[in-house]
Write a protein that holds these residues in place. Structure first.
Motif, PDB file in Angstrom:
ATOM      1  N   UNK A  19    -153.331  80.651  41.221  1.00  0.00           N
ATOM      2  CA  UNK A  19    -154.509  81.323  41.771  1.00  0.00           C
ATOM      3  C   UNK A  19    -155.037  80.599  43.005  1.00  0.00           C
ATOM      4  N   UNK A  20    -155.048  79.285  42.985  1.00  0.00           N
ATOM      5  CA  UNK A  20    -155.512  78.515  44.129  1.00  0.00           C
ATOM      6  C   UNK A  20    -154.619  78.750  45.349  1.00  0.00           C
ATOM      7  N   UNK A  21    -153.331  78.749  45.139  1.00  0.00           N
ATOM      8  CA  UNK A  21    -152.398  78.999  46.243  1.00  0.00           C
ATOM      9  C   UNK A  21    -152.584  80.412  46.785  1.00  0.00           C
ATOM     10  N   UNK A  22    -152.720  81.406  45.911  1.00  0.00           N
ATOM     11  CA  UNK A  22    -152.896  82.783  46.357  1.00  0.00           C
ATOM     12  C   UNK A  22    -154.199  82.989  47.111  1.00  0.00           C
ATOM     13  N   UNK A  23    -155.233  82.256  46.743  1.00  0.00           N
ATOM     14  CA  UNK A  23    -156.526  82.400  47.414  1.00  0.00           C
ATOM     15  C   UNK A  23    -156.563  81.694  48.770  1.00  0.00           C
ATOM     16  N   UNK A  24    -155.771  80.653  48.941  1.00  0.00           N
ATOM     17  CA  UNK A  24    -155.823  79.912  50.203  1.00  0.00           C
ATOM     18  C   UNK A  24    -154.835  80.430  51.244  1.00  0.00           C
ATOM     19  N   UNK A  25    -153.794  81.131  50.822  1.00  0.00           N
ATOM     20  CA  UNK A  25    -152.810  81.653  51.764  1.00  0.00           C
ATOM     21  C   UNK A  25    -153.354  82.948  52.356  1.00  0.00           C
ATOM     22  N   UNK A  26    -153.347  83.035  53.683  1.00  0.00           N
ATOM     23  CA  UNK A  26    -153.844  84.226  54.352  1.00  0.00           C
ATOM     24  C   UNK A  26    -152.803  85.339  54.357  1.00  0.00           C
ATOM     25  N   UNK A  27    -153.261  86.496  54.708  1.00  0.00           N
ATOM     26  CA  UNK A  27    -152.376  87.649  54.807  1.00  0.00           C
ATOM     27  C   UNK A  27    -151.498  87.496  56.042  1.00  0.00           C
ATOM     28  N   UNK A  28    -150.199  87.628  55.896  1.00  0.00           N
ATOM     29  CA  UNK A  28    -149.336  87.513  57.077  1.00  0.00           C
ATOM     30  C   UNK A  28    -149.548  88.707  58.005  1.00  0.00           C
ATOM     31  N   UNK A  29    -149.565  88.420  59.280  1.00  0.00           N
ATOM     32  CA  UNK A  29    -149.762  89.468  60.274  1.00  0.00           C
ATOM     33  C   UNK A  29    -148.624  89.419  61.278  1.00  0.00           C
ATOM     34  N   UNK A  30    -148.104  90.575  61.587  1.00  0.00           N
ATOM     35  CA  UNK A  30    -147.064  90.674  62.597  1.00  0.00           C
ATOM     36  C   UNK A  30    -147.723  91.178  63.870  1.00  0.00           C
ATOM     37  N   UNK A  31    -147.517  90.455  64.943  1.00  0.00           N
ATOM     38  CA  UNK A  31    -148.124  90.809  66.219  1.00  0.00           C
ATOM     39  C   UNK A  31    -147.013  91.080  67.224  1.00  0.00           C
ATOM     40  N   UNK A  32    -146.861  92.333  67.598  1.00  0.00           N
ATOM     41  CA  UNK A  32    -145.817  92.721  68.538  1.00  0.00           C
ATOM     42  C   UNK A  32    -146.207  92.278  69.936  1.00  0.00           C
ATOM     43  N   UNK A  33    -145.337  91.542  70.571  1.00  0.00           N
ATOM     44  CA  UNK A  33    -145.561  91.051  71.930  1.00  0.00           C
ATOM     45  C   UNK A  33    -144.635  91.812  72.882  1.00  0.00           C
ATOM     46  N   UNK A  34    -144.914  91.754  74.187  1.00  0.00           N
ATOM     47  CA  UNK A  34    -144.051  92.454  75.152  1.00  0.00           C
ATOM     48  C   UNK A  34    -142.593  92.024  75.078  1.00  0.00           C
ATOM     49  N   UNK A  35    -142.354  90.743  74.840  1.00  0.00           N
ATOM     50  CA  UNK A  35    -140.966  90.260  74.762  1.00  0.00           C
ATOM     51  C   UNK A  35    -140.226  90.898  73.588  1.00  0.00           C
ATOM     52  N   UNK A  36    -140.943  91.213  72.507  1.00  0.00           N
ATOM     53  CA  UNK A  36    -140.316  91.876  71.359  1.00  0.00           C
ATOM     54  C   UNK A  36    -139.865  93.290  71.724  1.00  0.00           C
ATOM     55  N   UNK A  62    -149.688  99.008  67.362  1.00  0.00           N
ATOM     56  CA  UNK A  62    -150.096  97.790  68.062  1.00  0.00           C
ATOM     57  C   UNK A  62    -151.580  97.925  68.372  1.00  0.00           C
ATOM     58  N   UNK A  63    -152.400  97.188  67.678  1.00  0.00           N
ATOM     59  CA  UNK A  63    -153.847  97.353  67.825  1.00  0.00           C
ATOM     60  C   UNK A  63    -154.480  96.349  68.782  1.00  0.00           C
ATOM     61  N   UNK A  64    -153.766  95.298  69.145  1.00  0.00           N
ATOM     62  CA  UNK A  64    -154.364  94.253  69.973  1.00  0.00           C
ATOM     63  C   UNK A  64    -154.179  94.474  71.467  1.00  0.00           C
ATOM     64  N   UNK A  65    -153.340  95.438  71.852  1.00  0.00           N
ATOM     65  CA  UNK A  65    -153.074  95.669  73.272  1.00  0.00           C
ATOM     66  C   UNK A  65    -152.850  97.160  73.494  1.00  0.00           C
ATOM     67  N   UNK A  66    -153.767  97.786  74.213  1.00  0.00           N
ATOM     68  CA  UNK A  66    -153.698  99.227  74.418  1.00  0.00           C
ATOM     69  C   UNK A  66    -152.471  99.627  75.248  1.00  0.00           C
ATOM     70  N   UNK A  67    -152.122  98.810  76.229  1.00  0.00           N
ATOM     71  CA  UNK A  67    -150.958  99.110  77.060  1.00  0.00           C
ATOM     72  C   UNK A  67    -149.674  99.088  76.219  1.00  0.00           C
ATOM     73  N   UNK A  68    -149.512  98.047  75.386  1.00  0.00           N
ATOM     74  CA  UNK A  68    -148.321  97.975  74.527  1.00  0.00           C
ATOM     75  C   UNK A  68    -148.280  99.137  73.539  1.00  0.00           C
TER      76      UNK A  68
END
Length: 119
Positions: A19-36, A62-68
């Motif tokens: 439970x301690x490990x599950x509470x401290x680990x954040x949700x993984x996020x994939x962030x698409x970059x232009x190079x991808x 892709x929510x962090x960059x409107x152009x991408x």
């Protein structure tokens, strides 16, 4: 009775640690970059990308960059118009000739835009 308490204590310790490990680990996020996107477009133009890889990157908003996001939507639209999903298994390109040409233009535009941003 002592064995019961020992087993209970070990179980509580293991469950608490999990439970301690599950509470401290954040949700993984994939962030698409232009190079991808550029790398994906290069693979698609060289007929080295599968439909699964294409859908995994192009199907994810892709929510962090409107152009991408607009580039991603355009690539998704290209697949809808010119996609040949059924021929990928035979080693043929993901897009027909017109789609390949439009994807090359989109890839070049994205690469130029990325180069301008980095300067």
């Amino acid at each position: 009775m002592a064995l019961y308490l020992l087993v209970l204590g070990v179980c509580l310790l293991v469950i608490g640690a999990v439970l301690l490990v599950l509470m401290t680990v954040g949700t993984p996020r994939y962030r698409t970059e232009p190079k991808d996107l550029v790398a994906l477009f290069d693979k698609a133009l060289n007929s080295q990308v599968g439909e699964t890889e294409w859908n995994a990157i192009i199907g994810y908003p892709i929510r962090h960059d409107e152009y991408l996001e607009s580039v991603r939507r355009r690539a998704s639209h290209l697949m809808d118009l010119h996609g040949r999903r059924w021929q990928v298994a035979q080693g043929k390109p993901l897009l027909n000739a017109e789609g390949q040409a439009e994807l090359q233009v989109l890839r070049d535009h994205l690469a130029a835009h990325t180069a301008l941003r980095q300067k």
